[in-house]
Write an enzyme that holds these catalytic residues in place. Structure first.
Site, PDB file in Angstrom:
ATOM      1  CB  SER A 289     -41.838 -65.034   9.487  1.00 51.92           C
ATOM      2  OG  SER A 289     -41.314 -64.967   8.165  1.00 51.92           O
TER       3      SER A 289
ATOM      4  CE  LYS B 153     -37.671 -68.049  15.658  1.00 49.13           C
ATOM      5  NZ  LYS B 153     -37.210 -69.143  14.764  1.00 49.13           N
TER       6      LYS B 153
ATOM      7  N   GLY C   2     -27.477 -65.733  16.031  1.00 45.38           N
ATOM      8  CA  GLY C   2     -26.031 -65.592  16.017  1.00 45.38           C
ATOM      9  C   GLY C   2     -25.267 -66.590  16.858  1.00 45.38           C
TER      10      GLY C   2
ATOM     11  CG  PHE D 195     -44.512 -69.190   6.686  1.00 39.98           C
ATOM     12  CD1 PHE D 195     -43.324 -69.214   7.384  1.00 39.98           C
ATOM     13  CD2 PHE D 195     -45.605 -68.602   7.281  1.00 39.98           C
ATOM     14  CE1 PHE D 195     -43.223 -68.677   8.658  1.00 39.98           C
ATOM     15  CE2 PHE D 195     -45.519 -68.051   8.563  1.00 39.98           C
ATOM     16  CZ  PHE D 195     -44.320 -68.092   9.255  1.00 39.98           C
TER      17      PHE D 195
ATOM     18  N   GLY E 152     -36.977 -73.954  10.356  1.00 35.89           N
ATOM     19  CA  GLY E 152     -36.540 -73.448   9.070  1.00 35.89           C
ATOM     20  C   GLY E 152     -35.564 -74.350   8.367  1.00 35.89           C
TER      21      GLY E 152
ATOM     22  CG  ASN F 181     -39.068 -63.513   4.935  1.00 33.68           C
ATOM     23  OD1 ASN F 181     -38.585 -62.453   4.559  1.00 33.68           O
ATOM     24  ND2 ASN F 181     -38.387 -64.414   5.618  1.00 33.68           N
ATOM     25  CB  THR F 182     -45.913 -64.090   5.890  1.00 35.48           C
ATOM     26  OG1 THR F 182     -45.308 -65.337   5.525  1.00 35.48           O
ATOM     27  CG2 THR F 182     -47.402 -64.152   5.587  1.00 35.48           C
TER      28      THR F 182
ATOM     29  CG  ASN G  17     -35.241 -66.607   5.319  1.00 35.17           C
ATOM     30  OD1 ASN G  17     -36.429 -66.765   4.995  1.00 35.17           O
ATOM     31  ND2 ASN G  17     -34.859 -66.344   6.574  1.00 35.17           N
TER      32      ASN G  17
ATOM     33  CG  ASN H 107     -38.283 -65.176  13.097  1.00 32.53           C
ATOM     34  OD1 ASN H 107     -37.468 -65.460  12.242  1.00 32.53           O
ATOM     35  ND2 ASN H 107     -39.512 -65.676  13.101  1.00 32.53           N
TER      36      ASN H 107
ATOM     37  CG  ASP I  64     -36.450 -81.486   8.674  1.00 32.34           C
ATOM     38  OD1 ASP I  64     -36.847 -81.497   7.500  1.00 32.34           O
ATOM     39  OD2 ASP I  64     -36.528 -82.478   9.425  1.00 32.34           O
ATOM     40  CE  LYS I  65     -38.295 -72.869   4.905  1.00 32.04           C
ATOM     41  NZ  LYS I  65     -39.054 -71.955   5.781  1.00 32.04           N
TER      42      LYS I  65
END
Length: 352
Positions: free
Chosen positions: A172, A210, A289, A114, A62, A174-175, A110, A239, A64-65
């Protein structure tokens, strides 16, 4: 924290987090951030899933995508680097704003979605990286894909020859519907395809999985069973979370995945649960964390063979990795551990 970070971080915190993130990577590529080089010792050097690590402090996916700063990141003191997530086709991700800095909570939210340059461009960059610490790639799926399981296989086949490990990211938030792939039948089919693709590589690499911190105990048990059955080489726990307990920042209601200090307790619980389920058979990577040597040590004592961080970098700068590694060495020495591997799970065994 080095002098450039002491001067630059307060300025970066005053601007949009995503712009600040891009500026930090540009500064790294330009050589404006001092690089301490490898950080290692006989106590810190370890092996995870067959990968030789100079120390167990890794960079999470995340940051350095697009694999644009791999070379300087390899000199920042990390024991291993994870780039990505990469998808078969380039995609812009979700609309901005999509990254929020929760300063009071030492956290980020965030909903990037992706966003990446696609596997072809990322593969070209990874192919040119120097030798050094292990570098991996987080595998993702395009949001508009008709077969997301196939996307993971596609990226692995294309990028696999140029990385040291790959991480299947089905966690994730977020998808849309991506996390559905974590459940027993879907995950089993997905991993069967990924492991078959791995075997077709000229140099088969370790495959990590993950997972989400938001799984129920039952789902964690099922996931662990599938991971072991399919021969996964390590599990990354965890994640980001969709939970919002205890937050105080004005951004606390923003949609997306929460990372940073508020995630530590839940992610460590999931880590402990996995250690109970898989024993010593599958290495675990603790994420969520980690901002100090004490945090990293707690994950290791719980059962993590290595840890990763990301949010801490945004608050403390890239040099945080080297500092944590050096201070972890001191903690291991204090408690009489000859090597970090001896400390893995020692808290659960009651040997600290």
């Amino acid at each position: 924290m080095n002098l450039p970070e002491r001067l630059g971080l307060p300025l970066l915190r005053r601007i949009d987090p995503e712009i600040a993130h891009d500026m930090a990577l540009r500064a790294l590529r330009a050589g404006l951030t001092p690089t301490p080089g490898p950080v290692t010792s006989p106590r810190l050097a370890t092996s995870v899933a067959g990968l030789s690590l100079p120390n167990p402090i890794g960079l999470a996916a995340g940051l350095d995508k697009n694999a644009t700063a791999v070379a300087p990141l390899m000199r920042m003191g990390f024991g291993f680097i994870e780039t990505g997530a990469a998808t078969p086709n380039p995609q812009a991700g979700n609309p901005r704003p999509r990254l929020f800095r929760l300063t009071e909570d030492r956290a980020l939210i965030n909903r990037m979605g992706f966003n990446n340059d696609g596997m072809e461009v990322i593969t070209e960059r990874l192919a040119e990286r120097p030798n050094g610490v292990p570098v991996g790639l987080n595998l993702g799926a395009n949001a508009n894909s008709d077969d997301r399981a196939a996307d993971f296989v596609t990226v692995l086949r294309r990028c696999g020859p140029h990385v040291d490990f790959a991480t299947v990211n089905v966690s994730s938030p977020n998808t849309d519907r991506l996390r559905d792939l974590q459940y027993r039948e879907a995950l089993s089919r997905l991993l069967a395809g990924v492991m078959e693709a791995r075997e077709s590589l000229r140099r088969p690499i370790p495959i990590f999985l993950k997972i989400s911190p938001d799984l129920t105990d039952k789902s964690i048990s099922e996931l662990a069973e599938v991971a072991v059955t399919r021969g996964i080489h390590a599990i990354v726990a965890t994640n980001t979370t969709v939970g919002r307990d205890g937050l105080t920042s004005r951004y606390r209601t923003e949609a997306g995945g929460l990372s940073g200090a508020p995630l530590f307790r839940r992610s460590t619980y999931v880590l402990a649960r996995l250690r109970q389920l898989v024993g010593d058979g599958v290495p675990l990577v603790g994420v969520g964390g980690v901002a100090s040597a004490g945090d990293a040590y707690a994950k290791i004592l719980t059962g993590a063979s290595a840890v990763q961080l990301y949010t801490a970098v945004t608050f403390e700068g890239f040099s945080v990795s080297a500092r944590i590694a050096r201070e972890l060495d001191g903690l291991l020495s204090r408690d009489g551990f000859a090597n970090v591997a001896d400390a893995v799970g020692a808290g659960a065994r009651g040997t600290t």
